[in-house]
Design a protein around this motif. Structure first.
Motif, PDB file in Angstrom:
ATOM      1  N   PHE A 316      22.284  27.512  50.829  1.00 55.52           N
ATOM      2  CA  PHE A 316      22.257  28.824  51.482  1.00 55.52           C
ATOM      3  C   PHE A 316      22.126  29.878  50.380  1.00 55.52           C
ATOM      4  O   PHE A 316      23.103  30.290  49.764  1.00 55.52           O
ATOM      5  N   ASP A 317      20.898  30.307  50.127  1.00 55.08           N
ATOM      6  CA  ASP A 317      20.638  31.177  48.977  1.00 55.08           C
ATOM      7  C   ASP A 317      20.179  32.560  49.422  1.00 55.08           C
ATOM      8  O   ASP A 317      20.155  32.888  50.610  1.00 55.08           O
ATOM      9  N   GLU A 318      19.787  33.375  48.436  1.00 55.66           N
ATOM     10  CA  GLU A 318      19.372  34.754  48.725  1.00 55.66           C
ATOM     11  C   GLU A 318      18.122  34.801  49.589  1.00 55.66           C
ATOM     12  O   GLU A 318      17.959  35.720  50.408  1.00 55.66           O
ATOM     13  N   ALA A 319      17.228  33.834  49.424  1.00 51.14           N
ATOM     14  CA  ALA A 319      16.007  33.820  50.242  1.00 51.14           C
ATOM     15  C   ALA A 319      16.344  33.626  51.723  1.00 51.14           C
ATOM     16  O   ALA A 319      15.753  34.280  52.601  1.00 51.14           O
ATOM     17  N   ILE A 320      17.304  32.772  51.997  1.00 45.60           N
ATOM     18  CA  ILE A 320      17.709  32.551  53.392  1.00 45.60           C
ATOM     19  C   ILE A 320      18.429  33.775  53.934  1.00 45.60           C
ATOM     20  O   ILE A 320      18.221  34.187  55.087  1.00 45.60           O
ATOM     21  N   LYS A 321      19.278  34.405  53.106  1.00 45.96           N
ATOM     22  CA  LYS A 321      19.947  35.634  53.545  1.00 45.96           C
ATOM     23  C   LYS A 321      18.919  36.690  53.945  1.00 45.96           C
ATOM     24  O   LYS A 321      19.057  37.371  54.970  1.00 45.96           O
ATOM     25  N   GLU A 322      17.908  36.846  53.113  1.00 43.24           N
ATOM     26  CA  GLU A 322      16.866  37.837  53.388  1.00 43.24           C
ATOM     27  C   GLU A 322      16.142  37.533  54.706  1.00 43.24           C
ATOM     28  O   GLU A 322      15.870  38.421  55.512  1.00 43.24           O
ATOM     29  N   LYS A 323      15.851  36.255  54.937  1.00 47.09           N
ATOM     30  CA  LYS A 323      15.186  35.854  56.182  1.00 47.09           C
ATOM     31  C   LYS A 323      16.062  36.134  57.406  1.00 47.09           C
ATOM     32  O   LYS A 323      15.571  36.573  58.442  1.00 47.09           O
ATOM     33  N   LEU A 324      17.371  35.876  57.280  1.00 48.86           N
ATOM     34  CA  LEU A 324      18.285  36.131  58.379  1.00 48.86           C
ATOM     35  C   LEU A 324      18.381  37.622  58.697  1.00 48.86           C
ATOM     36  O   LEU A 324      18.448  38.010  59.883  1.00 48.86           O
ATOM     37  N   LEU A 325      18.395  38.461  57.663  1.00 53.58           N
ATOM     38  CA  LEU A 325      18.432  39.905  57.893  1.00 53.58           C
ATOM     39  C   LEU A 325      17.170  40.395  58.582  1.00 53.58           C
ATOM     40  O   LEU A 325      17.217  41.229  59.493  1.00 53.58           O
ATOM     41  N   MET A 326      16.025  39.854  58.166  1.00 54.89           N
ATOM     42  CA  MET A 326      14.766  40.228  58.797  1.00 54.89           C
ATOM     43  C   MET A 326      14.729  39.759  60.249  1.00 54.89           C
ATOM     44  O   MET A 326      14.185  40.450  61.111  1.00 54.89           O
ATOM     45  N   LEU A 327      15.335  38.605  60.515  1.00 57.23           N
ATOM     46  CA  LEU A 327      15.342  38.049  61.869  1.00 57.23           C
ATOM     47  C   LEU A 327      16.099  38.972  62.831  1.00 57.23           C
ATOM     48  O   LEU A 327      15.674  39.166  63.972  1.00 57.23           O
ATOM     49  N   ALA A 328      17.185  39.558  62.344  1.00 60.74           N
ATOM     50  CA  ALA A 328      18.049  40.363  63.204  1.00 60.74           C
ATOM     51  C   ALA A 328      17.679  41.842  63.218  1.00 60.74           C
ATOM     52  O   ALA A 328      18.259  42.612  63.989  1.00 60.74           O
ATOM     53  N   SER A 329      16.729  42.235  62.371  1.00 66.38           N
ATOM     54  CA  SER A 329      16.401  43.670  62.260  1.00 66.38           C
ATOM     55  C   SER A 329      15.574  44.166  63.441  1.00 66.38           C
ATOM     56  O   SER A 329      14.922  43.397  64.130  1.00 66.38           O
TER      57      SER A 329
END
Length: 329
Positions: A316-329
């Motif tokens: 669970f890295d920064e790339a996944i965090k970024e994808k999750l934020l984009m998913l919920a935006s």
């Protein structure tokens, strides 16, 4: 030119020979079945199911690798009880505990035929409670009979379906999927209310799971972690009916996409390379799916696929965090 022409002629002759071989092989199988019928004294007509072996003297021309055909009469021993089933049944057989294979390979082709020509369904599914509840919701409790693998069953008539994989090969597949979801939701009185952000990281499993999940990050951004494989069928689809976004590790959980809708944003995380069944075989068309391929992986100690890297865990890295934020935006 002559060399090219000779090559084409040889290839054409080889293709013709292969076609003749398959035609003669099918004819030979049919004749052998007829011969066995003549040779066996008082043969048991119809079909006898013993575990995953189907005994019959009737020629069958379809591909279903889960059903092991035995072209011979089954003669039970004196201490073996045989359950007699005199109605026509569809046979739904899968002894693997894998939701993706169950839905794509076995269930979907049976359901497509069943909805056009309804008969009872005989299900041999390892007495899996999750699948049992799903089948009862879809077909109705009075229309499905469940097998015990240790028992023997004899049928006067079985309706057999070939196994499949790509649901896009069926006309109207998207509408059929929506129909299945609607039937299941109606069965349990579920209303869709999509407000939750869900992440299923397979953390309870031994293959393909998210490692080192930042729980503080999830809490800050109101992302929940349901342990879907521990829930009943009803609990699972009640949870998915509330999903506004859904992120998950690639695997058998592709089945969960059936219970989303076209407005749900989905992130599928793949270790090593894109191996998305959702994209390859159709369930991606039911939602807004994007695939993230991670090379930040750790080998599984229990790989099951031909390429063990496809069963790797994902950090669970920064790339996944970024994808999750984009998913919920």
């Amino acid at each position: 030119m002559n060399h090219h022409s000779n090559f084409k002629s040889k290839m054409h002759a080889k293709k013709n020979w292969r076609n003749r071989y398959h035609r003669y092989a099918n004819q030979l199988q049919f004749l052998m079945c007829k011969l066995r019928q003549k040779l066996v004294r008082n043969p048991r007509s119809g079909y006898t199911l013993v575990d995953d072996r189907l005994y019959t003297l009737n020629p069958i021309r379809l591909k279903n690798s889960r059903i092991h055909l035995q072209y011979q009469a089954f003669v039970p021993s004196n201490d073996q009880e045989v359950h007699e089933l005199n109605e026509s049944f569809y046979l739904l057989l899968l002894h693997e505990d894998n939701l993706a294979h169950f839905f794509h390979d076995i269930f979907f082709p049976v359901y497509v035929r069943w909805r056009q020509n309804p008969h009872k369904v005989f299900a041999s599914i390892n007495e899996n409670r999750f699948l049992k509840d799903f089948l009862i919701a879809v077909f109705g409790v009075n229309n499905v009979v469940f097998a015990k693998r240790s028992d023997i069953y004899h049928f006067q008539n079985l309706l057999l379906t070939p196994e499949s994989r790509n649901i896009r090969s069926f006309d109207g597949y998207k509408q059929i999927c929506k129909e299945i979801k609607a039937i299941c939701f109606k069965h349990y009185g579920i209303q869709e209310n999509r407000t939750r952000h869900l992440l299923y990281g397979r953390t309870e499993l031994t293959r393909k799971k998210l490692l080192n999940i930042d729980v503080n990050f999830l809490n800050t951004h109101l992302i929940e972690q349901p342990i879907l494989s521990k829930l009943s069928f009803e609990e699972t689809i009640r949870t998915l009916a509330q999903a506004k976004t859904f992120a998950y590790i690639v695997g058998a959980g592709v089945f969960y996409l059936l219970f989303l809708d076209e407005n749900v944003r989905v992130l599928e995380i793949n270790p090593y390379q894109n191996n998305s069944w959702a994209q390859m075989f159709g369930l991606a068309d039911l939602c807004q799916l994007q695939v993230h391929v991670s090379k930040n992986i750790h080998p599984s100690s229990n790989p099951a696929q031909g390429d063990p890297q496809l069963d790797s865990h994902v950090y669970f890295d920064e790339a996944i965090k970024e994808k999750l934020l984009m998913l919920a935006s």
